[in-house]
Design a protein around this motif. Structure first.
Motif, short mmCIF file in Angstrom:
data_model
loop_
_atom_site.label_atom_id
_atom_site.label_comp_id
_atom_site.label_asym_id
_atom_site.label_seq_id
_atom_site.Cartn_x
_atom_site.Cartn_y
_atom_site.Cartn_z
N PHE A 59 1.29 -0.25 -17.06
CA PHE A 59 2.40 0.67 -17.30
C PHE A 59 2.37 1.81 -16.28
N TRP A 60 1.21 2.46 -16.11
CA TRP A 60 1.13 3.59 -15.20
C TRP A 60 1.21 3.16 -13.74
N TYR A 61 0.70 1.96 -13.43
CA TYR A 61 0.83 1.46 -12.05
C TYR A 61 2.29 1.27 -11.68
N LEU A 62 3.07 0.65 -12.57
CA LEU A 62 4.49 0.43 -12.32
C LEU A 62 5.25 1.75 -12.26
N CYS A 63 4.87 2.68 -13.13
CA CYS A 63 5.52 3.99 -13.14
C CYS A 63 5.31 4.72 -11.82
N ILE A 64 4.07 4.76 -11.35
CA ILE A 64 3.77 5.44 -10.09
C ILE A 64 4.37 4.71 -8.90
N SER A 65 4.35 3.38 -8.92
CA SER A 65 4.94 2.61 -7.83
C SER A 65 6.44 2.88 -7.72
N TRP A 66 7.09 2.99 -8.87
CA TRP A 66 8.53 3.29 -8.84
C TRP A 66 8.77 4.70 -8.30
N ILE A 67 7.96 5.65 -8.71
CA ILE A 67 8.11 7.03 -8.22
C ILE A 67 7.92 7.08 -6.71
N ILE A 68 6.90 6.39 -6.20
CA ILE A 68 6.64 6.36 -4.76
C ILE A 68 7.81 5.73 -4.02
N SER A 69 8.29 4.59 -4.51
CA SER A 69 9.41 3.89 -3.86
C SER A 69 10.67 4.75 -3.85
N PHE A 70 10.93 5.41 -4.98
CA PHE A 70 12.13 6.24 -5.10
C PHE A 70 12.07 7.43 -4.15
N LEU A 71 10.95 8.15 -4.20
CA LEU A 71 10.82 9.34 -3.36
C LEU A 71 10.77 9.01 -1.88
N ILE A 85 1.10 13.43 -1.35
CA ILE A 85 0.88 12.09 -0.82
C ILE A 85 -0.52 11.59 -1.15
N GLN A 86 -1.51 12.49 -1.08
CA GLN A 86 -2.89 12.08 -1.40
C GLN A 86 -3.02 11.69 -2.87
N LEU A 87 -2.39 12.47 -3.74
CA LEU A 87 -2.51 12.23 -5.17
C LEU A 87 -1.83 10.93 -5.59
N VAL A 88 -0.58 10.72 -5.11
CA VAL A 88 0.15 9.53 -5.54
C VAL A 88 -0.51 8.25 -5.02
N VAL A 89 -1.02 8.29 -3.79
CA VAL A 89 -1.68 7.12 -3.22
C VAL A 89 -2.97 6.82 -3.97
N SER A 90 -3.75 7.86 -4.28
CA SER A 90 -5.02 7.65 -4.99
C SER A 90 -4.78 7.18 -6.42
N PHE A 91 -3.77 7.73 -7.11
CA PHE A 91 -3.46 7.29 -8.46
C PHE A 91 -2.96 5.84 -8.46
N GLN A 92 -2.11 5.51 -7.50
CA GLN A 92 -1.63 4.14 -7.41
C GLN A 92 -2.78 3.18 -7.13
N THR A 93 -3.69 3.57 -6.26
CA THR A 93 -4.86 2.74 -5.96
C THR A 93 -5.73 2.55 -7.19
N TYR A 152 -8.23 8.66 -1.24
CA TYR A 152 -7.79 10.07 -1.18
C TYR A 152 -8.35 10.75 0.07
N ASP A 153 -9.63 10.54 0.33
CA ASP A 153 -10.26 11.13 1.51
C ASP A 153 -9.65 10.59 2.80
N LEU A 154 -9.33 9.29 2.81
CA LEU A 154 -8.71 8.70 4.00
C LEU A 154 -7.34 9.31 4.25
N THR A 155 -6.57 9.45 3.18
CA THR A 155 -5.24 10.05 3.32
C THR A 155 -5.34 11.50 3.76
N GLU A 156 -6.32 12.22 3.24
CA GLU A 156 -6.55 13.61 3.64
C GLU A 156 -6.89 13.70 5.12
N THR A 157 -7.72 12.76 5.59
CA THR A 157 -8.11 12.75 7.00
C THR A 157 -6.94 12.46 7.90
N VAL A 158 -6.10 11.51 7.47
CA VAL A 158 -4.90 11.18 8.26
C VAL A 158 -4.00 12.39 8.40
#
Length: 306
Positions: A59-71, A85-93, A152-158
């Motif tokens: 449920f939460w994976y689909l919810c976050i994936s939809w939020i990411i796709s929409f935004l 960006i760091q939070l949404v990617v880490s939560f989706q992962t 999260y750390d990878l996204t932060e570094t990028v």
């Protein structure tokens, strides 16, 4: 070309929205039925615990994936603000890996609970299944959390390396930039997918071998056994899961390949299947579980009468 990418992106978001909301409703149904049973019985068996946690993660994976796709298509500037960006990617992962490993744990559970082998270690696992399941689910959550922290750390570094997120146009291109700079993300993704995929394959093979042995024994003794039906039901569920899991695994690998080649259209098309997988497989699990199937048919009959 940019307008074509945007058009494809908008179409993909519309389809992903339908897939996400359908999958969210399906998994919400699973969670609600199991929670009601939990309140009534004051307890859940190991199978229901796995299904409950799997439904929540999906449920939460689909919810976050939809939020990411929409935004990423409609409001990209809002998505690429630190630390969103760091939070949404880490939560989706986290929820993605939890989904993969918990669903693989479900296949392992079916195999241990139903398959019949005289091996001492297998008998020990069968006896201790109810005690092993909580540790297995906890381990899946801890591993998923560890991977999400690394991502999260990878996204932060990028982002700290001044990569221009706001000019990328959509979320998938962010993944392209990340994967070009960090090989470790490939290793983590590949290890997680391969480990869960191998668990499903071995579970299917062992259960199929147990079914074959049991069938031969029944023919020799000229008698029927109720465990044969349990074997067949579990085999249907695991085989359907194996087929979907195989396609899902191939799509995940193709996502990495096409992301490196910067082919956004193919990446978007593959993501359509990846977002459909949690809902479709949960629907299969409903019809393979007598309690969930009975509850669904009851609801559908009530809706039909109205």
């Amino acid at each position: 070309q940019q307008s074509n990418v945007t058009s494809y992106g908008a179409t993909a978001v519309a389809i992903i929205t339908l897939e996400a909301f359908a999958g969210m409703w399906i998994n919400t149904f699973i969670v609600c039925v199991l929670c009601i049973a939990w309140v009534q019985k004051k307890t859940l068996n190991s199978n229901e615990k796995i299904l409950l946690l799997l439904g929540c993660c999906r449920f939460w994976y689909l919810c976050i994936s939809w939020i990411i796709s929409f935004l990423s298509i409609i409001y990209p500037n809002h998505l690429y603000v630190h630390p969103i960006i760091q939070l949404v990617v880490s939560f989706q992962t986290f929820f993605n890996y939890s989904n993969l490993w918990i669903s693989a744990s479900l296949c392992v559970f079916y195999c241990i609970k139903i398959a019949n082998f005289r091996n001492r270690f297998f008998i020990y696992l069968k006896v201790k299944t109810d005690r092993i399941v909580p540790w297995l689910l906890s381990g899946s959550g801890i591993l998923a959390l560890a991977v999400s922290i690394v991502i999260y750390d990878l996204t932060e570094t990028v982002q700290s390396n001044n990569l221009n997120f706001t000019c990328l146009g959509n979320f998938w291109e962010v993944g392209v930039r990340m994967e070009k700079h960090f090989f470790s993300s490939f290793f983590l993704m590949g290890f997680g997918y391969a480990a869960s995929f191998m668990a499903v394959i071995f579970s299917a093979v062992f259960l199929l071998f147990s079914l074959w042995r049991h069938k031969c024994k029944m023919q020799t003794n000229s008698m029927k056994n109720l465990s044969m039906d349990a074997h067949i039901r579990a085999m249907k569920s695991i085989l359907s899961f194996l087929v979907m899991y195989s396609i899902n695994f191939v799509c995940l690998i193709l996502t990495i390949i096409y992301a490196k080649r910067n082919e956004n259209t193919m990446t978007l098309l593959i993501s359509l299947y990846l977002n459909a997988f949690p809902g479709v497989h949960s629907l299969i699990l409903i019809f393979s579980n007598p309690k969930l199937e009975k509850a669904l048919l009851k609801i559908l009959s009530c809706v039909k009468c109205k």
